[in-house]
Design a protein around this motif. Structure first.
Motif, short mmCIF file in Angstrom:
data_model
loop_
_atom_site.label_atom_id
_atom_site.label_comp_id
_atom_site.label_asym_id
_atom_site.label_seq_id
_atom_site.Cartn_x
_atom_site.Cartn_y
_atom_site.Cartn_z
N VAL A 286 0.84 -1.20 0.00
CA VAL A 286 0.00 0.00 0.00
C VAL A 286 0.87 1.25 0.00
CG1 VAL A 286 -1.59 1.37 1.44
CG2 VAL A 286 -2.05 -1.04 1.01
N THR A 287 2.04 1.17 0.64
CA THR A 287 2.93 2.33 0.66
C THR A 287 3.40 2.68 -0.75
OG1 THR A 287 5.00 1.06 0.97
CG2 THR A 287 3.74 1.63 2.93
N ILE A 288 3.56 1.67 -1.58
CA ILE A 288 3.99 1.93 -2.96
C ILE A 288 2.94 2.78 -3.68
CG2 ILE A 288 4.58 0.87 -5.18
CD1 ILE A 288 5.44 -1.62 -3.63
N TYR A 289 1.69 2.38 -3.53
CA TYR A 289 0.64 3.06 -4.27
C TYR A 289 0.16 4.33 -3.58
CZ TYR A 289 1.04 -0.94 -7.17
OH TYR A 289 1.56 -1.90 -8.01
N THR A 290 0.44 4.46 -2.28
CA THR A 290 0.26 5.76 -1.65
C THR A 290 1.21 6.76 -2.27
OG1 THR A 290 -0.43 4.75 0.45
CG2 THR A 290 0.34 7.02 0.54
N GLY A 291 2.43 6.32 -2.51
CA GLY A 291 3.39 7.16 -3.21
C GLY A 291 2.96 7.46 -4.62
N LEU A 292 2.40 6.46 -5.28
CA LEU A 292 1.95 6.65 -6.65
C LEU A 292 0.73 7.56 -6.72
CD1 LEU A 292 2.45 5.89 -9.59
CD2 LEU A 292 0.97 3.91 -9.27
N ALA A 293 -0.08 7.57 -5.64
CA ALA A 293 -1.23 8.46 -5.60
C ALA A 293 -0.82 9.88 -5.29
CB ALA A 293 -2.24 7.97 -4.56
N GLY A 294 -0.03 10.05 -4.22
CA GLY A 294 0.32 11.40 -3.79
C GLY A 294 1.47 12.01 -4.57
N GLY A 295 2.47 11.18 -4.91
CA GLY A 295 3.66 11.69 -5.57
C GLY A 295 3.39 12.43 -6.87
N PRO A 296 2.68 11.80 -7.83
CA PRO A 296 2.43 12.49 -9.09
C PRO A 296 1.61 13.78 -8.94
CG PRO A 296 2.12 10.15 -9.38
CD PRO A 296 2.30 10.38 -7.91
N LEU A 297 0.63 13.77 -8.03
CA LEU A 297 -0.15 14.99 -7.82
C LEU A 297 0.72 16.11 -7.28
CD1 LEU A 297 -3.42 13.51 -6.27
CD2 LEU A 297 -3.17 14.52 -8.54
N ILE A 298 1.58 15.77 -6.31
CA ILE A 298 2.49 16.77 -5.75
C ILE A 298 3.50 17.22 -6.80
CG2 ILE A 298 4.26 17.18 -4.00
CD1 ILE A 298 2.78 15.08 -2.26
N GLY A 299 4.06 16.25 -7.53
CA GLY A 299 5.05 16.59 -8.54
C GLY A 299 4.48 17.47 -9.63
N GLU A 300 3.29 17.13 -10.11
CA GLU A 300 2.63 17.91 -11.16
C GLU A 300 2.36 19.33 -10.68
OE1 GLU A 300 -0.44 16.27 -14.35
OE2 GLU A 300 -1.42 16.69 -12.44
N GLN A 301 1.88 19.46 -9.43
CA GLN A 301 1.57 20.78 -8.88
C GLN A 301 2.84 21.60 -8.68
OE1 GLN A 301 -1.47 22.02 -8.51
NE2 GLN A 301 -0.56 23.98 -7.92
N LEU A 302 3.89 20.97 -8.18
CA LEU A 302 5.16 21.68 -7.99
C LEU A 302 5.72 22.17 -9.32
CD1 LEU A 302 7.03 19.50 -5.33
CD2 LEU A 302 6.34 21.89 -5.08
N ALA A 303 5.67 21.30 -10.35
CA ALA A 303 6.21 21.68 -11.65
C ALA A 303 5.45 22.85 -12.24
CB ALA A 303 6.19 20.49 -12.60
N GLU A 304 4.11 22.87 -12.04
CA GLU A 304 3.30 23.93 -12.63
C GLU A 304 3.39 25.24 -11.84
OE1 GLU A 304 -0.67 22.48 -12.91
OE2 GLU A 304 -0.24 21.09 -14.55
#
Length: 386
Positions: free
Chosen positions: A143-161
């Motif tokens: 579950v930790t893997i997919y918690t990262g996959l859920a939160g990571g891309p959203l955070i990364g996308e927002q940071l990049a923008e």
């Protein structure tokens, strides 16, 4: 204390899972940002994108047979801390990437860290689990893997923008540092019965059977990670973070609510269900290039990936005693690395020759091959794994 009353969710196990959360969020930050960074900032094509996204899997596969025995001899904590440090440096390295070659080199460094970290933390999770709850333990841990996959891309996308791509790389490095501290605090050092010296074979051969099945089941998923961001842009949606989050939320929910399913059904039946759902999801993505098709295909693919790894992971762990557990996990997860590395590269070649739709269709076909192999050529020995 009886085996039925042995606790699984201890303070150390929870801390171990938190270590995984921070680590995988750090990795997840990169997925929606790296393809565009390689294509737009560095001028790379589809094959370059596939290599940059999946290249870490290639270096991880090469180094995994070394880190497996190292996790047995030096202890799980040693390789977890080493892995966090290397991954942090690999992500931060993108600050200095001025060409595709440099970006790939830092991605390969990230792969070395991934090899060390995953062997150590997965073995530690099994060390902490009661014998009859190993499948449940890996379901919770994963579950930790997919918690990262859920939160990571959203955070990364927002940071990049809202800030810059550099902010993504810096944040990934910081999260890796937090994971380092948690890993060091939650995992014991070198055990008393740890083997000394190098093993006669770096490959734990009994684990190659479940590894083969895992490889076929993950290659299409690797292509999904590499190209879904470009696919949603092509159809005019431009919010890949929401797609990643949908995928991850389904897996997190199912692995929590149905954590004991792999233990109850066994790897053969569980993996069959997983293959069928993965085939359906990837083929829906291929034939329905619209927003509803993206989300329906993602849902099926997520259902397919939910229990494939836990079921086959337990099969691999059962082939080795505790003091060779890291070696067995290292052998098994070579398939994970190769699938994640080659899947993006091969499907990138299909994109270059044909289209994204054909690439997703090809990924689904690989899962179909895995299903056929699992039901014919590779069958568990009677009573051994189920």
């Amino acid at each position: 204390m009886t085996t039925d009353s042995q606790p699984l969710l201890t303070a150390r196990f929870v801390a171990l899972c938190l270590c995984g959360v921070f680590y995988f969020v750090a990795l997840g930050l990169v997925y929606p940002v790296l393809p565009g960074f390689v294509e737009n900032d560095l001028g790379g094509g589809p094959v370059a994108v596939g290599l940059a996204v999946g290249g870490f899997g290639l270096s991880a596969a090469i180094s995994r047979p070394i880190f497996g025995p190292l996790g047995d001899s030096k202890g799980r904590r040693y390789v977890v801390v080493l892995g966090c440090v290397l991954v942090g440096l690999g992500i931060l390295g993108n600050l200095w990437a001025t060409s595709v070659a440099v970006a790939v080199l830092f991605r390969l460094l990230t792969g070395l860290g991934e090899a060390a970290f995953f062997v150590g933390i997965a073995a530690a999770a099994q060390d902490m689990a009661p014998e009859h709850r190993r499948g449940e333990a890996i379901s919770y841990f994963s579950v930790t893997i997919y918690t990262g996959l859920a939160g990571g891309p959203l955070i990364g996308e927002q940071l990049a923008e809202s800030v810059s791509t550099d902010a993504v790389w810096v944040t990934g490095g910081a999260l890796s540092a937090i994971a380092t501290v948690l890993g060091a605090a939650s995992i014991h050092g070198r055990p008393d019965d740890a083997p000394t010296g190098w093993p006669t074979s770096f490959i734990h051969w009994p684990a190659t059977r479940p590894a083969l099945l895992l490889g076929f089941g993950l290659m299409g998923y690797s292509g999904f990670l590499a190209f879904i961001e470009l696919h949603v842009v092509d159809i005019g949606f431009d919010r890949s973070g929401v797609v990643f989050a949908t995928f991850a939320v389904i897996i997190i929910s199912m692995r929590i609510l149905l954590a004991r399913l792999p233990d109850r059904l066994g790897p053969q039946r569980t993996s069959t269900m997983s293959y069928l759902c993965s085939i359906s999801g990837l083929w829906i993505l291929a034939i329905w290039p619209q927003v509803p098709g993206v989300f329906i295909g993602t849902v099926f693919l997520a259902m397919g990936q939910t229990f494939l790894f836990p079921a086959l992971f337990v099969m691999a762990v059962q082939t080795a005693p505790a003091n060779k557990r890291s070696q067995a996990i290292g052998t098994f997860t070579i398939a994970f690395d190769l699938a994640m590395g080659l899947g993006g590269l091969v499907m990138g070649a299909v994109v270059g020759l044909a289209s994204l739709s054909w690439a997703f269709f090809f990924g689904g076909s690989l899962s179909l091959v895995g299903l056929v192999v699992s039901r014919t050529l590779v069958r568990p020995q009677p009573g051994a794994f189920v």
